[in-house]
Design a protein around this motif. Structure first.
Motif, PDB file in Angstrom:
ATOM      1  N   ALA A  95       0.834  -1.202   0.000  1.00 19.14           N
ATOM      2  CA  ALA A  95       0.000   0.000   0.000  1.00 19.14           C
ATOM      3  C   ALA A  95       0.869   1.252   0.000  1.00 19.14           C
ATOM      4  CB  ALA A  95      -0.925  -0.007   1.213  1.00 19.14           C
ATOM      5  N   ALA A  96       1.879   1.284   0.882  1.00 14.67           N
ATOM      6  CA  ALA A  96       2.743   2.453   0.974  1.00 14.67           C
ATOM      7  C   ALA A  96       3.511   2.673  -0.327  1.00 14.67           C
ATOM      8  CB  ALA A  96       3.706   2.299   2.147  1.00 14.67           C
ATOM      9  N   GLU A  97       3.981   1.588  -0.941  1.00 14.42           N
ATOM     10  CA  GLU A  97       4.731   1.717  -2.198  1.00 14.42           C
ATOM     11  C   GLU A  97       3.824   2.198  -3.328  1.00 14.42           C
ATOM     12  OE1 GLU A  97       8.049  -1.832  -1.412  1.00 14.42           O
ATOM     13  OE2 GLU A  97       6.163  -2.271  -2.439  1.00 14.42           O
ATOM     14  N   ASN A  98       2.594   1.701  -3.383  1.00  8.65           N
ATOM     15  CA  ASN A  98       1.660   2.157  -4.403  1.00  8.65           C
ATOM     16  C   ASN A  98       1.438   3.664  -4.296  1.00  8.65           C
ATOM     17  OD1 ASN A  98       0.027   0.333  -6.366  1.00  8.65           O
ATOM     18  ND2 ASN A  98       0.283  -0.959  -4.548  1.00  8.65           N
ATOM     19  N   LEU A  99       1.139   4.131  -3.094  1.00  9.61           N
ATOM     20  CA  LEU A  99       0.836   5.554  -2.933  1.00  9.61           C
ATOM     21  C   LEU A  99       2.069   6.426  -3.136  1.00  9.61           C
ATOM     22  CD1 LEU A  99      -1.732   5.675   0.005  1.00  9.61           C
ATOM     23  CD2 LEU A  99      -2.105   5.388  -2.438  1.00  9.61           C
ATOM     24  N   ALA A 100       3.236   5.944  -2.696  1.00 10.63           N
ATOM     25  CA  ALA A 100       4.461   6.726  -2.925  1.00 10.63           C
ATOM     26  C   ALA A 100       4.747   6.841  -4.419  1.00 10.63           C
ATOM     27  CB  ALA A 100       5.637   6.075  -2.204  1.00 10.63           C
ATOM     28  N   PHE A 101       4.476   5.765  -5.176  1.00  9.52           N
ATOM     29  CA  PHE A 101       4.657   5.802  -6.629  1.00  9.52           C
ATOM     30  C   PHE A 101       3.738   6.842  -7.268  1.00  9.52           C
ATOM     31  CE2 PHE A 101       2.965   4.239 -10.723  1.00  9.52           C
ATOM     32  CZ  PHE A 101       4.096   4.338 -11.499  1.00  9.52           C
ATOM     33  N   TYR A 102       2.456   6.791  -6.920  1.00  6.29           N
ATOM     34  CA  TYR A 102       1.524   7.771  -7.476  1.00  6.29           C
ATOM     35  C   TYR A 102       1.861   9.184  -7.005  1.00  6.29           C
ATOM     36  CZ  TYR A 102      -1.638   4.434  -9.682  1.00  6.29           C
ATOM     37  OH  TYR A 102      -2.188   3.487 -10.516  1.00  6.29           O
ATOM     38  N   GLY A 103       2.331   9.294  -5.768  1.00  2.28           N
ATOM     39  CA  GLY A 103       2.722  10.606  -5.271  1.00  2.28           C
ATOM     40  C   GLY A 103       3.836  11.225  -6.088  1.00  2.28           C
ATOM     41  N   ARG A 104       4.805  10.410  -6.517  1.00  2.00           N
ATOM     42  CA  ARG A 104       5.881  10.926  -7.367  1.00  2.00           C
ATOM     43  C   ARG A 104       5.338  11.340  -8.735  1.00  2.00           C
ATOM     44  NH1 ARG A 104       8.623   6.782  -4.556  1.00  2.00           N
ATOM     45  NH2 ARG A 104       8.217   5.258  -6.193  1.00  2.00           N
ATOM     46  N   LEU A 105       4.388  10.570  -9.272  1.00  2.00           N
ATOM     47  CA  LEU A 105       3.779  10.941 -10.556  1.00  2.00           C
ATOM     48  C   LEU A 105       3.066  12.285 -10.464  1.00  2.00           C
ATOM     49  CD1 LEU A 105       2.215   7.591 -11.873  1.00  2.00           C
ATOM     50  CD2 LEU A 105       4.354   8.670 -12.576  1.00  2.00           C
ATOM     51  N   TYR A 106       2.407  12.531  -9.323  1.00  2.00           N
ATOM     52  CA  TYR A 106       1.683  13.788  -9.123  1.00  2.00           C
ATOM     53  C   TYR A 106       2.604  14.935  -8.722  1.00  2.00           C
ATOM     54  CZ  TYR A 106      -2.840  11.326  -9.195  1.00  2.00           C
ATOM     55  OH  TYR A 106      -3.934  10.597  -9.555  1.00  2.00           O
ATOM     56  N   GLY A 107       3.867  14.625  -8.470  1.00  2.00           N
ATOM     57  CA  GLY A 107       4.795  15.676  -8.058  1.00  2.00           C
ATOM     58  C   GLY A 107       4.581  16.138  -6.631  1.00  2.00           C
ATOM     59  N   ILE A 108       4.093  15.241  -5.766  1.00  2.00           N
ATOM     60  CA  ILE A 108       3.815  15.585  -4.382  1.00  2.00           C
ATOM     61  C   ILE A 108       5.115  15.640  -3.589  1.00  2.00           C
ATOM     62  CG2 ILE A 108       2.735  14.743  -2.251  1.00  2.00           C
ATOM     63  CD1 ILE A 108       0.524  13.569  -4.012  1.00  2.00           C
ATOM     64  N   GLU A 109       5.277  16.689  -2.795  1.00  2.00           N
ATOM     65  CA  GLU A 109       6.447  16.806  -1.948  1.00  2.00           C
ATOM     66  C   GLU A 109       6.357  15.788  -0.823  1.00  2.00           C
ATOM     67  OE1 GLU A 109       8.743  20.205   0.766  1.00  2.00           O
ATOM     68  OE2 GLU A 109       7.036  20.752  -0.510  1.00  2.00           O
ATOM     69  N   ASN A 110       7.425  15.051  -0.595  1.00  2.00           N
ATOM     70  CA  ASN A 110       7.490  13.995   0.423  1.00  2.00           C
ATOM     71  C   ASN A 110       6.341  13.007   0.246  1.00  2.00           C
ATOM     72  OD1 ASN A 110       7.920  12.398   2.689  1.00  2.00           O
ATOM     73  ND2 ASN A 110       8.495  14.142   3.978  1.00  2.00           N
ATOM     74  N   PRO A 111       6.336  12.256  -0.852  1.00  2.00           N
ATOM     75  CA  PRO A 111       5.221  11.334  -1.131  1.00  2.00           C
ATOM     76  C   PRO A 111       5.051  10.242  -0.087  1.00  2.00           C
ATOM     77  CG  PRO A 111       7.029  10.977  -2.675  1.00  2.00           C
ATOM     78  CD  PRO A 111       7.338  12.241  -1.923  1.00  2.00           C
ATOM     79  N   ALA A 112       6.136   9.809   0.566  1.00  2.16           N
ATOM     80  CA  ALA A 112       6.017   8.765   1.583  1.00  2.16           C
ATOM     81  C   ALA A 112       5.211   9.258   2.780  1.00  2.16           C
ATOM     82  CB  ALA A 112       7.407   8.303   2.020  1.00  2.16           C
ATOM     83  N   ARG A 113       5.476  10.475   3.188  1.00  2.00           N
ATOM     84  CA  ARG A 113       4.714  11.027   4.314  1.00  2.00           C
ATOM     85  C   ARG A 113       3.245  11.204   3.946  1.00  2.00           C
ATOM     86  NH1 ARG A 113       6.693  16.691   6.366  1.00  2.00           N
ATOM     87  NH2 ARG A 113       5.697  17.325   4.413  1.00  2.00           N
ATOM     88  N   ARG A 114       2.990  11.711   2.737  1.00  2.00           N
ATOM     89  CA  ARG A 114       1.609  11.884   2.300  1.00  2.00           C
ATOM     90  C   ARG A 114       0.896  10.528   2.197  1.00  2.00           C
ATOM     91  NH1 ARG A 114      -2.986  14.713   2.339  1.00  2.00           N
ATOM     92  NH2 ARG A 114      -4.146  14.534   0.364  1.00  2.00           N
ATOM     93  N   ALA A 115       1.613   9.504   1.737  1.00  2.00           N
ATOM     94  CA  ALA A 115       1.028   8.165   1.650  1.00  2.00           C
ATOM     95  C   ALA A 115       0.595   7.684   3.029  1.00  2.00           C
ATOM     96  CB  ALA A 115       2.030   7.197   1.033  1.00  2.00           C
ATOM     97  N   ALA A 116       1.457   7.863   4.025  1.00  2.00           N
ATOM     98  CA  ALA A 116       1.125   7.424   5.389  1.00  2.00           C
ATOM     99  C   ALA A 116      -0.097   8.178   5.912  1.00  2.00           C
ATOM    100  CB  ALA A 116       2.325   7.636   6.308  1.00  2.00           C
ATOM    101  N   GLU A 117      -0.183   9.476   5.633  1.00  2.19           N
ATOM    102  CA  GLU A 117      -1.338  10.272   6.064  1.00  2.19           C
ATOM    103  C   GLU A 117      -2.630   9.747   5.456  1.00  2.19           C
ATOM    104  OE1 GLU A 117       1.077  14.545   6.464  1.00  2.19           O
ATOM    105  OE2 GLU A 117      -0.291  14.175   4.778  1.00  2.19           O
ATOM    106  N   MET A 118      -2.591   9.427   4.172  1.00  3.91           N
ATOM    107  CA  MET A 118      -3.806   8.984   3.498  1.00  3.91           C
ATOM    108  C   MET A 118      -4.224   7.595   3.947  1.00  3.91           C
ATOM    109  SD  MET A 118      -4.760  11.542   2.000  1.00  3.91           S
ATOM    110  CE  MET A 118      -6.254  10.625   1.616  1.00  3.91           C
ATOM    111  N   LEU A 119      -3.264   6.718   4.221  1.00  2.89           N
ATOM    112  CA  LEU A 119      -3.617   5.382   4.710  1.00  2.89           C
ATOM    113  C   LEU A 119      -4.262   5.464   6.089  1.00  2.89           C
ATOM    114  CD1 LEU A 119      -0.499   3.402   3.477  1.00  2.89           C
ATOM    115  CD2 LEU A 119      -2.830   3.268   2.584  1.00  2.89           C
ATOM    116  N   ASP A 120      -3.810   6.411   6.911  1.00  4.59           N
ATOM    117  CA  ASP A 120      -4.481   6.653   8.189  1.00  4.59           C
ATOM    118  C   ASP A 120      -5.901   7.167   7.958  1.00  4.59           C
ATOM    119  OD1 ASP A 120      -2.300   5.877   9.719  1.00  4.59           O
ATOM    120  OD2 ASP A 120      -1.529   7.919   9.949  1.00  4.59           O
TER     121      ASP A 120
END
Length: 238
Positions: A95-120
């Motif tokens: 789950a974390a890897e999927n969201l971090a991947f999409y976060g990089r595609l969207y150009g999100i700053e710190n995609p790993a942190r954003r992924a953790a926030e969304m999974l919560d």
């Protein structure tokens, strides 16, 4: 920010089959709208056209932005989050890897942190987050897919049967996310057969019948139709 979505005379035909006929709708910011109707009524077709993933036979969808600017066609996709029937996640990634991947595609700053926030936010159990997505139940995949749709904080959220595979707690959590998105000024459009999670959360109800908008109900936020009222309208119009 998207101030309104204008659906202007939108029709869709597949050969001789009419999927949608001259839909005219304007949805403004801070609106949650439900698309109701039987299977084949045109709900998913309308969502697909609004997302720009399905090309209409006639008519168009226009996004009005702040300052009077307008956007049409594939350019609208940067403003949209889509939860479709397909999960659109990679089964071999966690789950974390999927969201971090999409976060990089969207150009999100710190995609790993954003992924953790969304999974919560979507309530995916912490013990499942480091497992490959292919091991997930339908409900877990639905939560992950919703996190993916919300990841880039879209102005327009399109949800196609978002409660499928979720238990009551999960469905209520998705309903709460819809309300929060609306309160933050987003436009939420949800196609669903499950009335309970959306009851009391809607500003607009569109009921489709054989590709035609048979009923269009507006209500003030906080005065939305109850589950019983929604069911009665659905039985009458669908």
């Amino acid at each position: 920010m998207v101030e309104s979505v204008r659906i202007e005379g939108v029709s869709k035909r597949y050969g001789r089959l009419r999927a949608l006929a001259r839909a005219d709708v304007v949805l403004r910011a801070k609106t949650a709208c439900a698309l109701l109707g039987k299977n084949g009524a045109g709900k998913s077709t309308l969502l697909g056209i609004v997302s720009s993933l399905v090309r209409p036979t006639s008519g168009e969808v226009v996004f009005e932005l702040a300052g009077g600017h307008t956007v049409r066609g594939p350019a609208i996709r940067r403003h949209i989050g889509v939860l479709a029937h397909a999960s659109l996640v990679y089964g071999d990634l966690t789950a974390a890897e999927n969201l971090a991947f999409y976060g990089r595609l969207y150009g999100i700053e710190n995609p790993a942190r954003r992924a953790a926030e969304m999974l919560d936010e979507v309530g995916l159990a912490s013990e499942a987050r480091d497992r490959p997505a292919r091991t997930y139940s339908r409900g877990m995949l639905q939560r992950l897919s919703l996190a993916r749709a919300l990841l880039h904080d879209p102005a327009v959220l399109l949800l196609d049967e978002p409660f499928s595979g979720l238990d009551r707690d999960g469905a209520d959590a998705v309903g709460l996310l819809m309300t929060e998105a609306r309160e933050r000024g987003r436009i939420v459009i949800v196609a669903t057969h499950d009335l309970a999670p959306v009851a009391g959360r809607l500003d607009r109800v569109l009921i489709l019948r054989r590709g035609v908008i048979a009923h269009d109900s507006d209500s003030a936020p906080g005065a939305a139709l109850s589950e019983g009222e929604l069911a009665a309208r659905y039985r009458e119009m669908a």
